[in-house]
Scaffold this active site. Structure first.
Site, short mmCIF file in Angstrom:
data_model
loop_
_atom_site.label_atom_id
_atom_site.label_comp_id
_atom_site.label_asym_id
_atom_site.label_seq_id
_atom_site.Cartn_x
_atom_site.Cartn_y
_atom_site.Cartn_z
N LYS A 134 0.81 -1.22 0.00
CA LYS A 134 0.00 0.00 0.00
C LYS A 134 0.85 1.27 0.00
O LYS A 134 0.44 2.28 -0.57
CB LYS A 134 -0.97 -0.01 1.19
CG LYS A 134 -1.89 -1.24 1.23
CD LYS A 134 -2.63 -1.48 -0.09
CE LYS A 134 -3.10 -2.90 -0.24
NZ LYS A 134 -3.56 -3.24 -1.60
N GLU A 150 -2.86 7.77 7.97
CA GLU A 150 -3.67 8.57 7.05
C GLU A 150 -4.65 9.38 7.86
O GLU A 150 -5.13 8.92 8.91
CB GLU A 150 -4.48 7.67 6.09
CG GLU A 150 -3.77 7.31 4.81
CD GLU A 150 -4.66 6.54 3.85
OE1 GLU A 150 -5.89 6.48 4.06
OE2 GLU A 150 -4.12 5.97 2.90
N HIS A 156 -16.03 -4.75 6.43
CA HIS A 156 -15.30 -4.73 5.16
C HIS A 156 -15.78 -5.79 4.18
O HIS A 156 -15.10 -6.13 3.22
CB HIS A 156 -13.79 -4.82 5.39
CG HIS A 156 -13.32 -3.76 6.33
ND1 HIS A 156 -13.44 -2.41 6.05
CD2 HIS A 156 -12.80 -3.82 7.59
CE1 HIS A 156 -12.99 -1.71 7.06
NE2 HIS A 156 -12.61 -2.54 8.02
N ARG A 176 -7.22 -7.59 -9.86
CA ARG A 176 -7.93 -8.83 -10.14
C ARG A 176 -9.33 -8.50 -10.65
O ARG A 176 -9.75 -7.35 -10.63
CB ARG A 176 -8.07 -9.65 -8.86
CG ARG A 176 -8.81 -8.85 -7.79
CD ARG A 176 -9.35 -9.68 -6.66
NE ARG A 176 -10.30 -8.92 -5.87
CZ ARG A 176 -10.01 -8.12 -4.86
NH1 ARG A 176 -8.75 -7.97 -4.49
NH2 ARG A 176 -10.95 -7.47 -4.23
C1 MV4 Z 1 -10.16 4.85 5.16
C2 MV4 Z 1 -11.35 5.33 5.72
C3 MV4 Z 1 -11.37 6.64 6.12
N1 MV4 Z 1 -10.28 7.43 5.98
N2 MV4 Z 1 -9.10 5.66 5.03
C4 MV4 Z 1 -11.57 0.31 4.76
C5 MV4 Z 1 -11.00 -0.77 3.95
C6 MV4 Z 1 -9.74 -0.29 3.37
N3 MV4 Z 1 -9.73 -0.55 1.97
C7 MV4 Z 1 -9.70 1.16 3.67
N4 MV4 Z 1 -10.85 1.48 4.46
C8 MV4 Z 1 -11.07 2.74 4.89
N5 MV4 Z 1 -10.04 3.59 4.74
C9 MV4 Z 1 -9.17 6.91 5.44
N6 MV4 Z 1 -8.10 7.69 5.33
C10 MV4 Z 1 -12.43 4.48 5.86
C11 MV4 Z 1 -12.29 3.17 5.46
C12 MV4 Z 1 -13.45 2.36 5.70
C13 MV4 Z 1 -14.24 1.91 4.65
C14 MV4 Z 1 -13.90 2.18 3.34
C15 MV4 Z 1 -14.68 1.75 2.32
C16 MV4 Z 1 -15.82 1.01 2.60
C17 MV4 Z 1 -16.17 0.73 3.88
C18 MV4 Z 1 -15.39 1.16 4.92
C19 MV4 Z 1 -15.76 0.87 6.21
C20 MV4 Z 1 -14.97 1.31 7.23
C21 MV4 Z 1 -13.82 2.04 6.97
#
Ligand code: MV4
Length: 504
Positions: free
Chosen positions: A123, A207, A242, A299
């Site tokens: 990442k 972040e 997730h 993918r």
């Molecule tokens: C985040 C975020 C808020 N701010 N990054 C969740 C899975 C991973 N791919 C990254 N995720 C998140 N990153 C920042 N800087 C909130 C999430 C997140 C989320 C993102 C997409 C869909 C559902 C989620 C549920 C909780 C947190």
């Protein structure tokens, strides 16, 4: 075997199971290619085995010893004279080492290059790579924070609340929210521990937390001749732990300007790693309409059907063709989206008991159909859902001329879906689609917590549907022997007898 000139693709080994293995087999058939299945001892009766021309057992039920045994899979490819390997999603799909091993064995890898997989899999590497290409990122640290003093200073600069993320992570693993400096040390330690256990790589970075974001992702598709196109976005915000539950395209709040910027950013991210095959660039979309790169999935994704429905492109066929070195055969200007598509994931899990997986024998299965309805499933009556794997039973999707029609068709399809055996989230899905906030397009990542926090089923519809399914699959008792006049066969309501439910 010369790795620059692998033999033409004719036989495709599908290194996966379940609905995606069935889906890939269909893509092979559409091109006149021969699909070859692998299966574990728990999957002898599985639908994906029947979808193939040949099938090889690769080991015991535990995924580590079968679907994740690289040597066994390569041996299966050799034994069946496969020319190519399609990894599906999960398992080896984002494993650069496996992609490399497939190529070294003289086989064609149906996916992006090991370099693209490895770069996007890290990442921090992905952040650095796409930042150089001008893709907007959530403000964060550009290096892993090993030193807690450095971390504290960085976090203060970013401003709380922040997130601690694992460099080797993705999908939320090893992620920690930190509201203030007093929580930082514990969060860093916990995230490092979790990341080390899950990925053997404890690097973490920070972040700024984006509050109430939407998860919007862009589908890209590239060939080896330099053509790279996007197929619009999908909104996948309705998730729990997730795990996506509902996905749709287009995003309900998308504008032409936002789409132009987001798809351009996605193409830039893909170009930064010379992306070939189908891939997805994930973004967070904040409440002010600003978007930020999250990660790239190298993918085919679970939710690819909604894109196929709206864009009229068979993504698996495209993957197979570009892997064989063919040109995509279309450019961005040839692509036009039409209408709206929504997918829900049917899981064998119990929404009333904290979504506990509920595997076991499927006694009856009735899938929906009708105008605009698509089912991607690997379920059959008489076959058990193994406990060893992901409990997703089916994806049910509907296309409509607009979002309201797609929703109505999908809701109709769900009321036509019957399953007897495992407890499922079917009634929960119906309530999500029926919610006014869903109809209004208010689908951010807080949707389930805000609107369906302590869900309970309403009414006995599920039981009625299950009993009806049982009745329709139970052979009618022969009367008088010999050939029976089908016009005299009892209706389900007659065979049900005293199993009729009050009020139905
Ligand atoms: C985040 C975020 C808020 N701010 N990054 C969740 C899975 C991973 N791919 C990254 N995720 C998140 N990153 C920042 N800087 C909130 C999430 C997140 C989320 C993102 C997409 C869909 C559902 C989620 C549920 C909780 C947190």
């Amino acid at each position: 075997m010369n790795r620059l000139h692998p033999r033409p693709v004719q036989r495709v080994l599908i290194a996966n199971r379940g609905e995606i293995a069935v889906r890939i087999a269909r893509g092979c058939r559409a091109l006149g290619l021969s699909p070859i299945a692998i299966y574990s001892e728990a999957d002898r009766q599985a639908p994906h085995v029947l979808a193939a021309d040949a099938a090889v057992c690769v080991g015991p039920a535990a995924a580590r010893e079968s679907y994740l045994d690289a040597e066994a899979i390569l041996a299966a490819a050799r034994a069946t004279h496969a020319d190519a390997v399609h990894p599906g999603y999960g398992f080896f799909s984002e494993n650069a080492g496996f992609a490399e091993a497939v190529t070294r064995a003289g086989l064609t890898w149906i996916g992006p290059s090991p370099h693209a997989i490895a770069t996007m899999g890290d990442k921090l590497g992905a952040r650095a790579t796409v930042a150089k290409a001008g893709v907007p990122l959530v403000p964060g640290t550009e290096i892993a924070v090993g030193d807690t003093n450095v971390a504290a200073r960085s976090a203060r600069e970013l401003g709380y609340p922040i997130l601690v993320k694992a460099a080797a992570g993705g999908g939320g693993k090893g992620m920690r929210t930190v509201a203030s400096e007093s929580e930082l040390l514990d969060a860093l330690a916990a995230a490092t521990r979790e990341a080390t256990a899950a990925f053997c790589d404890g690097r973490v970075y920070l972040e700024k937390l984006v509050t109430r974001p939407r998860h919007v992702e862009v589908q890209v598709l590239g060939d080896t001749h330099g053509t790279l196109v996007h197929l619009g976005e999908r909104e996948c915000s309705i998730q729990r732990r997730h795990q996506k539950i509902v996905e749709e395209t287009p995003c309900p709040i998308m504008t032409e300007t936002l789409r132009a910027h987001m798809t351009e950013a996605a193409l830039a991210a893909a170009r930064a790693v010379d992306y070939v095959s189908a891939g997805t660039v994930e973004f967070l979309l904040d409440e002010n309409g600003r978007f930020y790169f999250l990660e790239m999935n190298t993918r085919l994704q679970v939710e690819h059907p909604v894109t196929e429905l709206v864009w009229g492109i068979d993504l698996v066929v495209a993957q197979l063709r570009v892997a064989a070195g063919e040109r995509l055969g279309f450019a961005q200007a040839d692509l036009r989206p039409r209408g709206h598509a929504i997918e829900v994931r049917l899981y064998a899990e119990d929404p009333q008991h904290n979504f506990l997986p509920s595997a076991g024998m499927v006694y009856a299965w009735g899938e929906p159909s009708g105008p605009g309805v698509r089912v991607d499933a690997a379920v059959r009556a008489g076959v058990s859902v193994p406990v060893e794997y992901d409990p997703m039973l089916a994806k049910i999707s509907a296309w409509g001329a607009d979002r309201a029609q797609a929703t109505a068709r999908l809701a109709g399809a769900l009321s036509e879906t019957t399953i007897l055996g495992p407890t499922t989230n079917l009634a929960f899905l119906r309530d999500v689609l029926a919610h006014p906030a869903f109809a209004a397009g208010r689908t951010n990542t807080g949707f389930l917590a805000d609107h369906l926090p302590a869900w309970h089923p309403t009414g006995a519809l599920d039981l009625a549907a299950a009993v009806a399914a049982l009745a329709t699959t139970r052979p009618a008792a022969p009367r008088g022997g010999g050939d029976r006049d089908p016009r005299c066969e009892p209706t389900p309501w007659e065979t049900l007898g005293r199993w009729r439910l009050a009020g139905t």
